[in-house]
Design a protein around this motif. Structure first.
Motif, PDB file in Angstrom:
ATOM      1  N   GLY A  18     -44.393 -34.064  13.471  1.00  0.00           N
ATOM      2  CA  GLY A  18     -44.612 -32.871  14.293  1.00  0.00           C
ATOM      3  C   GLY A  18     -45.646 -31.989  13.622  1.00  0.00           C
ATOM      4  O   GLY A  18     -46.826 -32.133  13.853  1.00  0.00           O
ATOM      5  N   PHE A  19     -45.197 -31.091  12.783  1.00  0.00           N
ATOM      6  CA  PHE A  19     -46.086 -30.270  11.956  1.00  0.00           C
ATOM      7  C   PHE A  19     -46.157 -30.961  10.596  1.00  0.00           C
ATOM      8  O   PHE A  19     -45.193 -30.953   9.833  1.00  0.00           O
ATOM      9  CB  PHE A  19     -45.540 -28.845  11.838  1.00  0.00           C
ATOM     10  N   GLU A  20     -47.277 -31.605  10.306  1.00  0.00           N
ATOM     11  CA  GLU A  20     -47.365 -32.504   9.156  1.00  0.00           C
ATOM     12  C   GLU A  20     -47.772 -31.826   7.849  1.00  0.00           C
ATOM     13  O   GLU A  20     -47.599 -32.407   6.779  1.00  0.00           O
ATOM     14  CB  GLU A  20     -48.319 -33.652   9.475  1.00  0.00           C
ATOM     15  N   ASP A  21     -48.315 -30.614   7.900  1.00  0.00           N
ATOM     16  CA  ASP A  21     -48.797 -29.936   6.701  1.00  0.00           C
ATOM     17  C   ASP A  21     -47.640 -29.204   6.013  1.00  0.00           C
ATOM     18  O   ASP A  21     -47.568 -27.965   6.023  1.00  0.00           O
ATOM     19  CB  ASP A  21     -49.924 -28.967   7.060  1.00  0.00           C
ATOM     20  N   GLN A  22     -46.735 -29.996   5.428  1.00  0.00           N
ATOM     21  CA  GLN A  22     -45.578 -29.446   4.727  1.00  0.00           C
ATOM     22  C   GLN A  22     -45.037 -30.524   3.786  1.00  0.00           C
ATOM     23  O   GLN A  22     -45.421 -31.685   3.892  1.00  0.00           O
ATOM     24  CB  GLN A  22     -44.523 -28.969   5.717  1.00  0.00           C
ATOM     25  N   PRO A  23     -44.148 -30.149   2.889  1.00  0.00           N
ATOM     26  CA  PRO A  23     -43.620 -31.118   1.921  1.00  0.00           C
ATOM     27  C   PRO A  23     -42.850 -32.255   2.597  1.00  0.00           C
ATOM     28  O   PRO A  23     -42.365 -32.133   3.719  1.00  0.00           O
ATOM     29  CB  PRO A  23     -42.672 -30.274   1.056  1.00  0.00           C
ATOM     30  N   ASP A  24     -42.729 -33.367   1.850  1.00  0.00           N
ATOM     31  CA  ASP A  24     -41.971 -34.519   2.326  1.00  0.00           C
ATOM     32  C   ASP A  24     -40.495 -34.148   2.493  1.00  0.00           C
ATOM     33  O   ASP A  24     -39.974 -33.285   1.793  1.00  0.00           O
ATOM     34  CB  ASP A  24     -42.068 -35.682   1.339  1.00  0.00           C
ATOM     35  N   PHE A  25     -39.840 -34.859   3.387  1.00  0.00           N
ATOM     36  CA  PHE A  25     -38.416 -34.675   3.650  1.00  0.00           C
ATOM     37  C   PHE A  25     -37.581 -35.671   2.871  1.00  0.00           C
ATOM     38  O   PHE A  25     -38.040 -36.768   2.568  1.00  0.00           O
ATOM     39  CB  PHE A  25     -38.112 -34.884   5.142  1.00  0.00           C
ATOM     40  N   LEU A  26     -36.365 -35.287   2.592  1.00  0.00           N
ATOM     41  CA  LEU A  26     -35.306 -36.217   2.239  1.00  0.00           C
ATOM     42  C   LEU A  26     -34.445 -36.314   3.486  1.00  0.00           C
ATOM     43  O   LEU A  26     -34.036 -35.293   4.038  1.00  0.00           O
ATOM     44  CB  LEU A  26     -34.472 -35.713   1.061  1.00  0.00           C
TER      45      LEU A  26
ATOM     46  N   ARG B 102     -40.835 -24.239  15.199  1.00  0.00           N
ATOM     47  CA  ARG B 102     -40.449 -25.605  15.555  1.00  0.00           C
ATOM     48  C   ARG B 102     -41.151 -26.617  14.662  1.00  0.00           C
ATOM     49  O   ARG B 102     -42.352 -26.543  14.466  1.00  0.00           O
ATOM     50  CB  ARG B 102     -40.785 -25.869  17.018  1.00  0.00           C
ATOM     51  N   TRP B 103     -40.372 -27.545  14.128  1.00  0.00           N
ATOM     52  CA  TRP B 103     -40.827 -28.623  13.252  1.00  0.00           C
ATOM     53  C   TRP B 103     -41.388 -28.111  11.931  1.00  0.00           C
ATOM     54  O   TRP B 103     -42.095 -28.821  11.223  1.00  0.00           O
ATOM     55  CB  TRP B 103     -41.825 -29.542  13.940  1.00  0.00           C
ATOM     56  N   GLY B 104     -41.084 -26.862  11.598  1.00  0.00           N
ATOM     57  CA  GLY B 104     -41.534 -26.302  10.334  1.00  0.00           C
ATOM     58  C   GLY B 104     -40.628 -26.707   9.186  1.00  0.00           C
ATOM     59  O   GLY B 104     -39.685 -27.485   9.350  1.00  0.00           O
ATOM     60  N   PRO B 105     -40.905 -26.171   7.997  1.00  0.00           N
ATOM     61  CA  PRO B 105     -40.102 -26.486   6.812  1.00  0.00           C
ATOM     62  C   PRO B 105     -38.645 -26.065   7.010  1.00  0.00           C
ATOM     63  O   PRO B 105     -38.359 -25.071   7.682  1.00  0.00           O
ATOM     64  CB  PRO B 105     -40.745 -25.657   5.703  1.00  0.00           C
ATOM     65  N   ARG B 106     -37.743 -26.846   6.423  1.00  0.00           N
ATOM     66  CA  ARG B 106     -36.314 -26.565   6.575  1.00  0.00           C
ATOM     67  C   ARG B 106     -35.576 -26.840   5.273  1.00  0.00           C
ATOM     68  O   ARG B 106     -35.748 -27.897   4.682  1.00  0.00           O
ATOM     69  CB  ARG B 106     -35.710 -27.439   7.677  1.00  0.00           C
ATOM     70  N   GLU B 107     -34.765 -25.871   4.889  1.00  0.00           N
ATOM     71  CA  GLU B 107     -33.846 -26.092   3.768  1.00  0.00           C
ATOM     72  C   GLU B 107     -32.872 -27.200   4.149  1.00  0.00           C
ATOM     73  O   GLU B 107     -32.582 -28.081   3.335  1.00  0.00           O
ATOM     74  CB  GLU B 107     -33.063 -24.819   3.440  1.00  0.00           C
ATOM     75  N   ILE B 108     -32.365 -27.136   5.365  1.00  0.00           N
ATOM     76  CA  ILE B 108     -31.463 -28.167   5.884  1.00  0.00           C
ATOM     77  C   ILE B 108     -31.622 -28.216   7.400  1.00  0.00           C
ATOM     78  O   ILE B 108     -31.803 -27.189   8.055  1.00  0.00           O
ATOM     79  CB  ILE B 108     -29.978 -27.891   5.488  1.00  0.00           C
ATOM     80  N   ASP B 109     -31.609 -29.427   7.901  1.00  0.00           N
ATOM     81  CA  ASP B 109     -31.647 -29.657   9.346  1.00  0.00           C
ATOM     82  C   ASP B 109     -30.565 -30.686   9.628  1.00  0.00           C
ATOM     83  O   ASP B 109     -30.523 -31.742   8.992  1.00  0.00           O
ATOM     84  CB  ASP B 109     -33.017 -30.181   9.764  1.00  0.00           C
TER      85      ASP B 109
END
Length: 162
Positions: free
Chosen positions: A45-53, A86-93
């Motif tokens: 979605g919004f790709e300019d952010q850190p990788d997810f776990l 929307r689709w931004g960085p998340r501490e938890i999703d």
């Protein structure tokens, strides 16, 4: 009790801690939890952010789909989620992927998750814990959906245990 599959992701802060805390809090209402491996994946979605776990858990709940949704939103806040865009960085999703074989569409809740069939970071951990689970709309197993998916957002399987 109904079998549920829940997706979890985190890409800012102490990602591992957030995932573990979320599963611990979810276990209050979701019993007999089985956890998939944790994968590191690129943002979608919004790709300019850190990788997810990312990971998936399965378990059983007495909560209705709507009650589970409200409970999950409460857990997200307790764990530390800050609402952004929307689709931004998340501490938890945390997302309900499947609620048994039910198909649910309300103003706030769509189950099965409407994009899970497009996301390897959801399908791979689902396949790790229950490859023969059949998507109630597509009538294909999650393993078949993964095999037919042309997506490569997963970067690696981690050694993290949830």
């Amino acid at each position: 009790m109904e079998k549920v599959f829940i997706g979890l992701g985190s890409n800012i802060g102490d990602r591992e801690k957030y995932l573990k805390e979320a599963v611990k809090r979810l276990s209050v209402q979701v019993k007999d939890i089985v956890s998939a491996p944790v994968y590191r994946s690129k943002a979608v979605g919004f790709e300019d952010q850190p990788d997810f776990l990312n990971t998936v858990i399965s378990g059983y709940t007495h909560l209705s789909p709507e009650e589970l949704f409200r409970f999950i939103k409460k857990v997200e806040k307790q764990v530390g989620r800050v609402e952004r865009f929307r689709w931004g960085p998340r501490e938890i999703d945390i997302d309900i992927l499947f609620y048994g074989n039910r198909v649910i569409t309300t103003e706030y809740l769509v189950v099965p998750h409407p994009r899970l069939h497009e996301r390897d970071f959801v399908l791979k951990p689902l396949t790790d814990i229950e490859p023969e689970f059949v998507h109630p709309l597509f009538k294909k197993t999650v393993q078949e959906l993964l095999i037919n998916l042309n997506c490569d957002s997963i970067l690696e399987k981690t050694s993290i245990n949830i």
